[in-house]
Design an enzyme around this catalytic site. Structure first.
Site, PDB file in Angstrom:
ATOM      1  N   HIS A 144       0.831  -1.215   0.000  1.00  0.00           N
ATOM      2  CA  HIS A 144       0.000   0.000   0.000  1.00  0.00           C
ATOM      3  C   HIS A 144       0.860   1.257   0.000  1.00  0.00           C
ATOM      4  O   HIS A 144       0.395   2.333   0.361  1.00  0.00           O
ATOM      5  CB  HIS A 144      -0.965  -0.017   1.189  1.00  0.00           C
ATOM      6  CG  HIS A 144      -2.057  -1.027   1.050  1.00  0.00           C
ATOM      7  ND1 HIS A 144      -2.850  -1.428   2.106  1.00  0.00           N
ATOM      8  CD2 HIS A 144      -2.474  -1.731  -0.030  1.00  0.00           C
ATOM      9  CE1 HIS A 144      -3.719  -2.348   1.678  1.00  0.00           C
ATOM     10  NE2 HIS A 144      -3.506  -2.552   0.391  1.00  0.00           N
ATOM     11  N   THR A 237      -3.913  -8.038  11.060  1.00  0.00           N
ATOM     12  CA  THR A 237      -4.759  -7.467  10.012  1.00  0.00           C
ATOM     13  C   THR A 237      -6.194  -7.943  10.173  1.00  0.00           C
ATOM     14  O   THR A 237      -6.450  -9.080  10.535  1.00  0.00           O
ATOM     15  CB  THR A 237      -4.239  -7.798   8.594  1.00  0.00           C
ATOM     16  OG1 THR A 237      -5.123  -7.204   7.621  1.00  0.00           O
ATOM     17  CG2 THR A 237      -4.144  -9.294   8.348  1.00  0.00           C
TER      18      THR A 237
HETATM   19  C1  BV8 Z   1      -7.966  -2.437  -5.455  1.00  0.00           C
HETATM   20  C2  BV8 Z   1      -3.333   3.459   2.445  1.00  0.00           C
HETATM   21  C3  BV8 Z   1      -8.157  -3.171  -7.720  1.00  0.00           C
HETATM   22  C4  BV8 Z   1      -4.070   4.756   2.622  1.00  0.00           C
HETATM   23  C5  BV8 Z   1      -5.055   1.722   2.397  1.00  0.00           C
HETATM   24  C6  BV8 Z   1     -16.119  -4.513  -2.255  1.00  0.00           C
HETATM   25  C7  BV8 Z   1     -15.658  -5.802  -2.094  1.00  0.00           C
HETATM   26  C8  BV8 Z   1     -14.321  -6.104  -2.262  1.00  0.00           C
HETATM   27  C9  BV8 Z   1     -13.396  -5.114  -2.557  1.00  0.00           C
HETATM   28  C10 BV8 Z   1     -13.840  -3.834  -2.668  1.00  0.00           C
HETATM   29  C11 BV8 Z   1     -15.191  -3.520  -2.546  1.00  0.00           C
HETATM   30  N1  BV8 Z   1     -15.316  -2.202  -2.740  1.00  0.00           N
HETATM   31  C12 BV8 Z   1     -14.085  -1.664  -2.996  1.00  0.00           C
HETATM   32  C13 BV8 Z   1     -13.195  -2.644  -2.963  1.00  0.00           C
HETATM   33  C14 BV8 Z   1     -11.746  -2.546  -3.187  1.00  0.00           C
HETATM   34  C15 BV8 Z   1     -11.079  -1.885  -1.981  1.00  0.00           C
HETATM   35  C16 BV8 Z   1     -11.490  -2.542  -0.690  1.00  0.00           C
HETATM   36  O1  BV8 Z   1     -11.027  -3.606  -0.376  1.00  0.00           O
HETATM   37  N2  BV8 Z   1     -12.365  -1.851   0.057  1.00  0.00           N
HETATM   38  C17 BV8 Z   1     -12.785  -2.418   1.335  1.00  0.00           C
HETATM   39  C18 BV8 Z   1     -12.975  -1.287   2.344  1.00  0.00           C
HETATM   40  C19 BV8 Z   1     -14.048  -3.239   1.100  1.00  0.00           C
HETATM   41  N3  BV8 Z   1      -9.662  -2.086  -2.186  1.00  0.00           N
HETATM   42  C20 BV8 Z   1      -8.987  -1.251  -2.961  1.00  0.00           C
HETATM   43  O2  BV8 Z   1      -9.457  -0.256  -3.466  1.00  0.00           O
HETATM   44  C21 BV8 Z   1      -7.543  -1.623  -3.231  1.00  0.00           C
HETATM   45  N4  BV8 Z   1      -7.316  -1.597  -4.656  1.00  0.00           N
HETATM   46  O3  BV8 Z   1      -8.802  -3.223  -5.097  1.00  0.00           O
HETATM   47  O4  BV8 Z   1      -7.565  -2.264  -6.782  1.00  0.00           O
HETATM   48  C22 BV8 Z   1      -7.159  -4.204  -8.035  1.00  0.00           C
HETATM   49  C23 BV8 Z   1      -6.842  -5.190  -7.096  1.00  0.00           C
HETATM   50  C24 BV8 Z   1      -5.925  -6.167  -7.426  1.00  0.00           C
HETATM   51  C25 BV8 Z   1      -5.316  -6.172  -8.671  1.00  0.00           C
HETATM   52  C26 BV8 Z   1      -5.645  -5.189  -9.605  1.00  0.00           C
HETATM   53  C27 BV8 Z   1      -6.575  -4.202  -9.285  1.00  0.00           C
HETATM   54  C28 BV8 Z   1      -6.586  -0.645  -2.599  1.00  0.00           C
HETATM   55  C29 BV8 Z   1      -6.676  -0.756  -1.111  1.00  0.00           C
HETATM   56  C30 BV8 Z   1      -5.592   0.110  -0.451  1.00  0.00           C
HETATM   57  C31 BV8 Z   1      -6.243   1.201   0.353  1.00  0.00           C
HETATM   58  N5  BV8 Z   1      -5.219   1.893   1.133  1.00  0.00           N
HETATM   59  N6  BV8 Z   1      -4.127   2.411   3.076  1.00  0.00           N
HETATM   60  C32 BV8 Z   1      -4.168   5.140   4.062  1.00  0.00           C
HETATM   61  O5  BV8 Z   1      -3.954   4.292   4.943  1.00  0.00           O
HETATM   62  O6  BV8 Z   1      -4.442   6.324   4.322  1.00  0.00           O
HETATM   63  S1  BV8 Z   1      -6.002   0.592   3.210  1.00  0.00           S
HETATM   64  C33 BV8 Z   1      -5.721   0.520   4.865  1.00  0.00           C
HETATM   65  O7  BV8 Z   1      -6.417  -0.672   5.326  1.00  0.00           O
HETATM   66  C34 BV8 Z   1      -4.283   0.294   5.305  1.00  0.00           C
HETATM   67  O8  BV8 Z   1      -3.361   0.072   4.256  1.00  0.00           O
HETATM   68  C35 BV8 Z   1      -4.414  -0.956   6.152  1.00  0.00           C
HETATM   69  O9  BV8 Z   1      -3.246  -1.655   6.243  1.00  0.00           O
HETATM   70  C36 BV8 Z   1      -5.447  -1.673   5.409  1.00  0.00           C
HETATM   71  C37 BV8 Z   1      -6.023  -2.891   6.050  1.00  0.00           C
HETATM   72  O10 BV8 Z   1      -6.332  -2.613   7.386  1.00  0.00           O
HETATM   73  P1  BV8 Z   1      -5.511  -3.426   8.517  1.00  0.00           P
HETATM   74  O11 BV8 Z   1      -4.069  -3.225   8.264  1.00  0.00           O
HETATM   75  O12 BV8 Z   1      -6.012  -4.804   8.584  1.00  0.00           O
HETATM   76  O13 BV8 Z   1      -5.864  -2.576   9.802  1.00  0.00           O
HETATM   77  P2  BV8 Z   1      -7.226  -2.629  10.669  1.00  0.00           P
HETATM   78  O14 BV8 Z   1      -7.182  -1.460  11.590  1.00  0.00           O
HETATM   79  O15 BV8 Z   1      -8.398  -2.820   9.763  1.00  0.00           O
HETATM   80  O16 BV8 Z   1      -7.099  -3.971  11.535  1.00  0.00           O
HETATM   81  C38 BV8 Z   1      -6.093  -4.076  12.521  1.00  0.00           C
HETATM   82  C39 BV8 Z   1      -6.100  -5.527  12.978  1.00  0.00           C
HETATM   83  O17 BV8 Z   1      -5.034  -5.705  13.903  1.00  0.00           O
HETATM   84  C40 BV8 Z   1      -7.374  -5.929  13.708  1.00  0.00           C
HETATM   85  O18 BV8 Z   1      -7.725  -7.239  13.277  1.00  0.00           O
HETATM   86  C41 BV8 Z   1      -6.966  -5.928  15.178  1.00  0.00           C
HETATM   87  O19 BV8 Z   1      -7.679  -6.920  15.906  1.00  0.00           O
HETATM   88  C42 BV8 Z   1      -5.523  -6.302  15.091  1.00  0.00           C
HETATM   89  N7  BV8 Z   1      -4.671  -5.767  16.159  1.00  0.00           N
HETATM   90  C43 BV8 Z   1      -4.751  -4.555  16.773  1.00  0.00           C
HETATM   91  N8  BV8 Z   1      -3.742  -4.448  17.666  1.00  0.00           N
HETATM   92  C44 BV8 Z   1      -3.011  -5.602  17.578  1.00  0.00           C
HETATM   93  C45 BV8 Z   1      -3.602  -6.443  16.623  1.00  0.00           C
HETATM   94  N9  BV8 Z   1      -3.121  -7.658  16.314  1.00  0.00           N
HETATM   95  C46 BV8 Z   1      -2.016  -8.074  16.964  1.00  0.00           C
HETATM   96  N10 BV8 Z   1      -1.376  -7.317  17.891  1.00  0.00           N
HETATM   97  C47 BV8 Z   1      -1.843  -6.095  18.218  1.00  0.00           C
HETATM   98  N11 BV8 Z   1      -1.209  -5.348  19.145  1.00  0.00           N
END
Ligand code: BV8
Ligand code: ZN
Length: 291
Positions: A144, A237
């Site tokens: 990302h 994640t």
């Molecule tokens: C794409 C940068 C096409 C910016 C980020 C409907 C269905 C399916 C997909 C989609 C849909 N509608 C839209 C989409 C596509 C979309 C998507 O997935 N949307 C989601 C919301 C449904 N995706 C995209 O647009 C991607 N591009 O699809 O292009 C393509 C694909 C492939 C090939 C060709 C073309 C682009 C996505 C990138 C977006 N940019 N970040 C910014 O951050 O400002 S996303 C953002 O979320 C971060 O990068 C982050 O890393 C990412 C995922 O979140 P997590 O890292 O998992 O973080 P989160 O807070 O959610 O969870 C934390 C976890 O840690 C929890 O489980 C928690 O319990 C745990 N935790 C907490 N503390 C601890 C811990 N675990 C262990 N120890 C701890 N101490």
């Protein structure tokens, strides 16, 4: 950590040929960087679709830059934690010889795919002595992007610097919510930016991160290797953002195993029946699992 789970996880490590790690915001939680969706998560205060997408930057580059400038500052002040260190050490030849002796020579080291843009894993890999540094740095893909990179919207010049946002004075002094004129936003060849290949082009810079709707980096390499992965580690994640969220299903469908390091077991649409689940802060669960 449950001993029998650790023993069988170690057995899986020892017999695996192609190990991939996918890390998320939970990996950096212990470094003080907020996660996105957990308690206190970033997206709870900001609507991700309002800021982390190209249209938002086109409509209001000032607000997007202020958002990323603040996050870049907190990433600059953060330090890697024990989980970053454990993952980086796992990329070293002597650790692999001990823990993962069956790796296929095609994939002699794990692939560390991080969704995080804080560069904390890259910083640890780059801190290794020269003999290990080059090989270790090849293990990571920041799918990302990286908050310490900027890309020029005119000449596409990319610059990476572990420093505050180039030309950040106006951003730093702007009160939250005020709109800065576009001329005061970070410019290509501006303060702190090396002269690009076209000289000082002056184009508007954007944060070097992948926004929603944009294609994650090096997806071809990732997809190719994921097809042959026989052990996938998911570290901190929520598996809610695609395509990363879909990797676990890909690996399971091909008979591979999945190990989860998270505060809670895997849940949601992308959840699979994990073979190993180590519940707890990954800064505590990962070091003993990869020691
Ligand atoms: C794409 C940068 C096409 C910016 C980020 C409907 C269905 C399916 C997909 C989609 C849909 N509608 C839209 C989409 C596509 C979309 C998507 O997935 N949307 C989601 C919301 C449904 N995706 C995209 O647009 C991607 N591009 O699809 O292009 C393509 C694909 C492939 C090939 C060709 C073309 C682009 C996505 C990138 C977006 N940019 N970040 C910014 O951050 O400002 S996303 C953002 O979320 C971060 O990068 C982050 O890393 C990412 C995922 O979140 P997590 O890292 O998992 O973080 P989160 O807070 O959610 O969870 C934390 C976890 O840690 C929890 O489980 C928690 O319990 C745990 N935790 C907490 N503390 C601890 C811990 N675990 C262990 N120890 C701890 N101490
Ligand atoms: Zn430029």
């Amino acid at each position: 950590m449950q001993d029998e789970a650790l023993v069988s996880f170690r057995e899986a490590l020892a017999s695996s040929k192609n190990i991939i790690i996918v890390a998320g915001a939970g990996l950096s939680a212990a470094s003080g960087i907020p996660t996105y969706r957990g308690q206190g998560g970033l997206w709870l205060n900001f609507d991700e679709t309002k800021l982390a997408k190209p249209e938002a930057f086109k409509d209001d580059p000032s607000q997007v830059w202020q958002f990323y400038h603040r996050r870049r500052q907190s990433c600059l002040e953060a330090e890697p934690n024990a989980a970053h260190q454990a993952l980086a050490n796992f990329c070293l030849p002597e650790t692999l010889a001990r823990l993962a002796p069956s790796l296929d020579p095609k994939w002699p080291a794990p692939l560390l795919i991080t969704q995080n843009m804080d560069a904390l894993s890259s910083r640890v890999l780059s801190s290794f002595p020269p003999a290990d540094k080059e090989a270790a740095e090849k293990c990571i893909i920041e799918m990302h992007g990286c908050i310490f990179e900027t890309r020029c919207t005119s000449c596409a010049h990319v610059q990476r610097a572990y420093a505050p946002t180039p030309g950040a004075e106006a951003l730093a002094n702007a009160a939250v919510g005020t709109t800065l004129p576009i001329e005061q936003l970070p410019r290509c060849g501006g303060a702190g930016c090396t002269t690009n290949r076209y000289g000082r082009c002056g184009g508007l810079l954007r944060p070097g991160v992948v926004w929603f709707g944009e294609v994650p980096l090096r997806m071809g390499e990732i997809a190719q290797r994921m097809n042959w992965c026989d052990l996938l580690l998911l570290v901190g994640t929520s598996t809610t953002v695609y395509p990363a969220a879909g990797f676990a299903k890909t690996v399971k469908e091909r008979g591979g195993k999945v190990a989860v390091f998270n505060l809670e077991p895997m849940r949601g649409d992308a959840a699979v029946d994990a073979d190993f689940t180590f519940v707890g802060p990954c800064a505590e669960t990962l070091p003993p699992a990869l020691a």
